[in-house]
Design a protein around this motif. Sequence first.
Motif, PDB file in Angstrom:
ATOM      1  N   THR A 136       7.916  -2.247  14.726  1.00 46.81           N
ATOM      2  CA  THR A 136       8.946  -2.487  13.713  1.00 46.81           C
ATOM      3  C   THR A 136       9.525  -1.163  13.239  1.00 46.81           C
ATOM      4  O   THR A 136       8.785  -0.246  12.865  1.00 46.81           O
ATOM      5  CB  THR A 136       8.366  -3.241  12.500  1.00 46.81           C
ATOM      6  N   TRP A 137      10.854  -1.068  13.255  1.00 50.23           N
ATOM      7  CA  TRP A 137      11.552   0.099  12.726  1.00 50.23           C
ATOM      8  C   TRP A 137      12.283  -0.303  11.449  1.00 50.23           C
ATOM      9  O   TRP A 137      12.689  -1.447  11.282  1.00 50.23           O
ATOM     10  CB  TRP A 137      12.561   0.637  13.738  1.00 50.23           C
ATOM     11  N   PHE A 138      12.466   0.676  10.553  1.00 55.93           N
ATOM     12  CA  PHE A 138      13.107   0.420   9.265  1.00 55.93           C
ATOM     13  C   PHE A 138      14.295   1.344   9.062  1.00 55.93           C
ATOM     14  O   PHE A 138      14.278   2.505   9.461  1.00 55.93           O
ATOM     15  CB  PHE A 138      12.111   0.631   8.114  1.00 55.93           C
ATOM     16  N   ASN A 139      15.325   0.826   8.433  1.00 52.84           N
ATOM     17  CA  ASN A 139      16.514   1.585   8.060  1.00 52.84           C
ATOM     18  C   ASN A 139      16.853   1.283   6.609  1.00 52.84           C
ATOM     19  O   ASN A 139      17.029   0.118   6.250  1.00 52.84           O
ATOM     20  CB  ASN A 139      17.718   1.157   8.909  1.00 52.84           C
ATOM     21  N   LYS A 140      16.985   2.292   5.781  1.00 55.87           N
ATOM     22  CA  LYS A 140      17.471   2.052   4.425  1.00 55.87           C
ATOM     23  C   LYS A 140      18.974   1.794   4.489  1.00 55.87           C
ATOM     24  O   LYS A 140      19.694   2.423   5.270  1.00 55.87           O
ATOM     25  CB  LYS A 140      17.179   3.242   3.514  1.00 55.87           C
ATOM     26  N   ASN A 180      17.203   4.314  14.930  1.00 55.23           N
ATOM     27  CA  ASN A 180      16.834   5.613  14.388  1.00 55.23           C
ATOM     28  C   ASN A 180      15.343   5.834  14.630  1.00 55.23           C
ATOM     29  O   ASN A 180      14.621   4.942  15.062  1.00 55.23           O
ATOM     30  CB  ASN A 180      17.128   5.681  12.888  1.00 55.23           C
ATOM     31  N   ASN A 181      14.879   7.015  14.314  1.00 54.69           N
ATOM     32  CA  ASN A 181      13.455   7.342  14.426  1.00 54.69           C
ATOM     33  C   ASN A 181      12.932   7.882  13.096  1.00 54.69           C
ATOM     34  O   ASN A 181      12.233   8.894  13.036  1.00 54.69           O
ATOM     35  CB  ASN A 181      13.235   8.371  15.542  1.00 54.69           C
ATOM     36  N   GLN A 182      13.285   7.220  12.021  1.00 59.87           N
ATOM     37  CA  GLN A 182      12.879   7.686  10.695  1.00 59.87           C
ATOM     38  C   GLN A 182      11.377   7.543  10.493  1.00 59.87           C
ATOM     39  O   GLN A 182      10.729   6.690  11.095  1.00 59.87           O
ATOM     40  CB  GLN A 182      13.607   6.885   9.613  1.00 59.87           C
ATOM     41  N   GLU A 183      10.834   8.390   9.630  1.00 63.15           N
ATOM     42  CA  GLU A 183       9.448   8.248   9.211  1.00 63.15           C
ATOM     43  C   GLU A 183       9.323   6.977   8.363  1.00 63.15           C
ATOM     44  O   GLU A 183      10.308   6.518   7.775  1.00 63.15           O
ATOM     45  CB  GLU A 183       9.020   9.458   8.385  1.00 63.15           C
ATOM     46  N   PRO A 184       8.112   6.402   8.278  1.00 60.60           N
ATOM     47  CA  PRO A 184       7.933   5.211   7.424  1.00 60.60           C
ATOM     48  C   PRO A 184       8.417   5.504   6.005  1.00 60.60           C
ATOM     49  O   PRO A 184       7.961   6.468   5.379  1.00 60.60           O
ATOM     50  CB  PRO A 184       6.414   4.984   7.468  1.00 60.60           C
ATOM     51  N   PRO A 185       9.358   4.716   5.496  1.00 60.38           N
ATOM     52  CA  PRO A 185       9.974   5.041   4.206  1.00 60.38           C
ATOM     53  C   PRO A 185       9.103   4.702   3.006  1.00 60.38           C
ATOM     54  O   PRO A 185       8.471   3.643   2.954  1.00 60.38           O
ATOM     55  CB  PRO A 185      11.249   4.200   4.201  1.00 60.38           C
ATOM     56  N   HIS A 201       0.821  -1.213   0.000  1.00 58.29           N
ATOM     57  CA  HIS A 201       0.000   0.000   0.000  1.00 58.29           C
ATOM     58  C   HIS A 201       0.859   1.269   0.000  1.00 58.29           C
ATOM     59  O   HIS A 201       1.766   1.435   0.814  1.00 58.29           O
ATOM     60  CB  HIS A 201      -0.910  -0.010   1.226  1.00 58.29           C
ATOM     61  N   ASN A 202       0.573   2.171  -0.955  1.00 58.93           N
ATOM     62  CA  ASN A 202       1.254   3.460  -1.083  1.00 58.93           C
ATOM     63  C   ASN A 202       2.765   3.338  -1.288  1.00 58.93           C
ATOM     64  O   ASN A 202       3.495   4.307  -1.071  1.00 58.93           O
ATOM     65  CB  ASN A 202       0.989   4.345   0.144  1.00 58.93           C
ATOM     66  N   ALA A 203       3.237   2.149  -1.692  1.00 56.81           N
ATOM     67  CA  ALA A 203       4.674   1.923  -1.891  1.00 56.81           C
ATOM     68  C   ALA A 203       5.461   2.413  -0.681  1.00 56.81           C
ATOM     69  O   ALA A 203       6.490   3.093  -0.795  1.00 56.81           O
ATOM     70  CB  ALA A 203       5.157   2.623  -3.164  1.00 56.81           C
ATOM     71  N   GLN A 204       4.985   2.008   0.499  1.00 53.36           N
ATOM     72  CA  GLN A 204       5.561   2.506   1.746  1.00 53.36           C
ATOM     73  C   GLN A 204       5.645   1.383   2.777  1.00 53.36           C
ATOM     74  O   GLN A 204       4.709   0.598   2.938  1.00 53.36           O
ATOM     75  CB  GLN A 204       4.709   3.646   2.298  1.00 53.36           C
ATOM     76  N   LEU A 205       6.763   1.321   3.481  1.00 58.96           N
ATOM     77  CA  LEU A 205       6.913   0.394   4.589  1.00 58.96           C
ATOM     78  C   LEU A 205       6.461   1.091   5.865  1.00 58.96           C
ATOM     79  O   LEU A 205       6.971   2.167   6.206  1.00 58.96           O
ATOM     80  CB  LEU A 205       8.375  -0.047   4.742  1.00 58.96           C
ATOM     81  N   GLU A 206       5.508   0.482   6.567  1.00 63.14           N
ATOM     82  CA  GLU A 206       5.018   1.090   7.807  1.00 63.14           C
ATOM     83  C   GLU A 206       4.577  -0.007   8.763  1.00 63.14           C
ATOM     84  O   GLU A 206       3.920  -0.966   8.370  1.00 63.14           O
ATOM     85  CB  GLU A 206       3.855   2.046   7.542  1.00 63.14           C
ATOM     86  N   MET A 207       4.955   0.139  10.031  1.00 59.97           N
ATOM     87  CA  MET A 207       4.555  -0.841  11.030  1.00 59.97           C
ATOM     88  C   MET A 207       3.037  -0.845  11.195  1.00 59.97           C
ATOM     89  O   MET A 207       2.371   0.202  11.101  1.00 59.97           O
ATOM     90  CB  MET A 207       5.254  -0.562  12.351  1.00 59.97           C
ATOM     91  N   SER A 208       2.479  -2.023  11.449  1.00 62.14           N
ATOM     92  CA  SER A 208       1.029  -2.165  11.567  1.00 62.14           C
ATOM     93  C   SER A 208       0.464  -1.328  12.702  1.00 62.14           C
ATOM     94  O   SER A 208      -0.661  -0.817  12.627  1.00 62.14           O
ATOM     95  CB  SER A 208       0.664  -3.630  11.793  1.00 62.14           C
ATOM     96  N   SER A 209       1.236  -1.166  13.772  1.00 60.90           N
ATOM     97  CA  SER A 209       0.725  -0.476  14.951  1.00 60.90           C
ATOM     98  C   SER A 209       0.482   1.019  14.733  1.00 60.90           C
ATOM     99  O   SER A 209      -0.139   1.674  15.576  1.00 60.90           O
ATOM    100  CB  SER A 209       1.688  -0.660  16.125  1.00 60.90           C
ATOM    101  N   LEU A 254      16.804  -2.591   6.222  1.00 69.78           N
ATOM    102  CA  LEU A 254      16.892  -3.456   7.381  1.00 69.78           C
ATOM    103  C   LEU A 254      15.723  -3.132   8.297  1.00 69.78           C
ATOM    104  O   LEU A 254      15.209  -2.012   8.288  1.00 69.78           O
ATOM    105  CB  LEU A 254      18.211  -3.245   8.125  1.00 69.78           C
ATOM    106  N   PHE A 255      15.297  -4.099   9.091  1.00 71.87           N
ATOM    107  CA  PHE A 255      14.252  -3.809  10.076  1.00 71.87           C
ATOM    108  C   PHE A 255      14.568  -4.458  11.417  1.00 71.87           C
ATOM    109  O   PHE A 255      15.325  -5.431  11.498  1.00 71.87           O
ATOM    110  CB  PHE A 255      12.856  -4.217   9.580  1.00 71.87           C
ATOM    111  N   LYS A 256      13.975  -3.887  12.449  1.00 72.36           N
ATOM    112  CA  LYS A 256      14.098  -4.381  13.819  1.00 72.36           C
ATOM    113  C   LYS A 256      12.705  -4.517  14.403  1.00 72.36           C
ATOM    114  O   LYS A 256      11.917  -3.574  14.345  1.00 72.36           O
ATOM    115  CB  LYS A 256      14.930  -3.404  14.651  1.00 72.36           C
TER     116      LYS A 256
END
Length: 247
Positions: free
Chosen positions: A167-171, A197-202, A140-148, A211-213
């Motif tokens: 879930t956090w994401f890092n490019k 990091n505290n990046q916005e959903p990429p 959806h929206n070509a975006q990685l975002e945690m479900s919560s 990478l994700f955690k």
Amino acid sequence: MQKVHVVTVFALCLTILCGCEESAIERQSLTARAGGVVGNTLPEGNPSPGGNPLPEGTSSGGQSLPYPTITRRTFIPDYDLWAHTKCHTWRIEWPEYPAGTDPNKIPTVFTLSNGALNSFDYLNAQSASNTYKTHFNLYHNAQLEMSSTLWDELIYSFNAGDQMEITWFNKTNISVKSLEHWVKERPALFENNWVDNNQEPPVYQQGDIFLFKVMNLDPTILNRYGGIRIVSMSPRIIEVYLAVPNN
């Protein structure tokens, strides 16, 4: 009785300038070990396409939309010193949906525990516990975002509290070759190379690797680490990797 399916090797594909995909790990027919796990020595033979059926209970909710093809593999390092961690992999290939397709009906929310991929409509029509088990959006929206944090899309996520993992994401700029090495021989490197990091959903594009955690608010539950590769945008093909203990 469960049906026995021929399992195919998960493919990591390198996108070249002409727009085609060059296979880094070719799909080939395998004789799987118990539990569908294979080692990293690939037999000779012609590539054999195919994928696993959906996990039980993870259909697209009776939708008429074609379901993505999901190919799951597990890689265990050959070297004993690194074999304490293995890597689950999923290659997800979405069909080309017609213009105007309701985005709420497209399978997009991924669950790491069983490889389930479900639409917003499906999850919203089920009990809240199904949403609480999910981890992130892929399509959806070509975006990685945690479900919560998908409050506008998933009606149960807003009041989930500590019932959902984060879930956090890092490019990352690692090469496909390095990624292949991590997946097949050094899955522990997903954790070793993580940077908080505290990046916005990429928002992603073809060729991106993340990478994700995954964190649980219960301190007794260990964090998990993995990666996501955007193989192709049209058709949409995404690969997900999860490093787990090889118990």
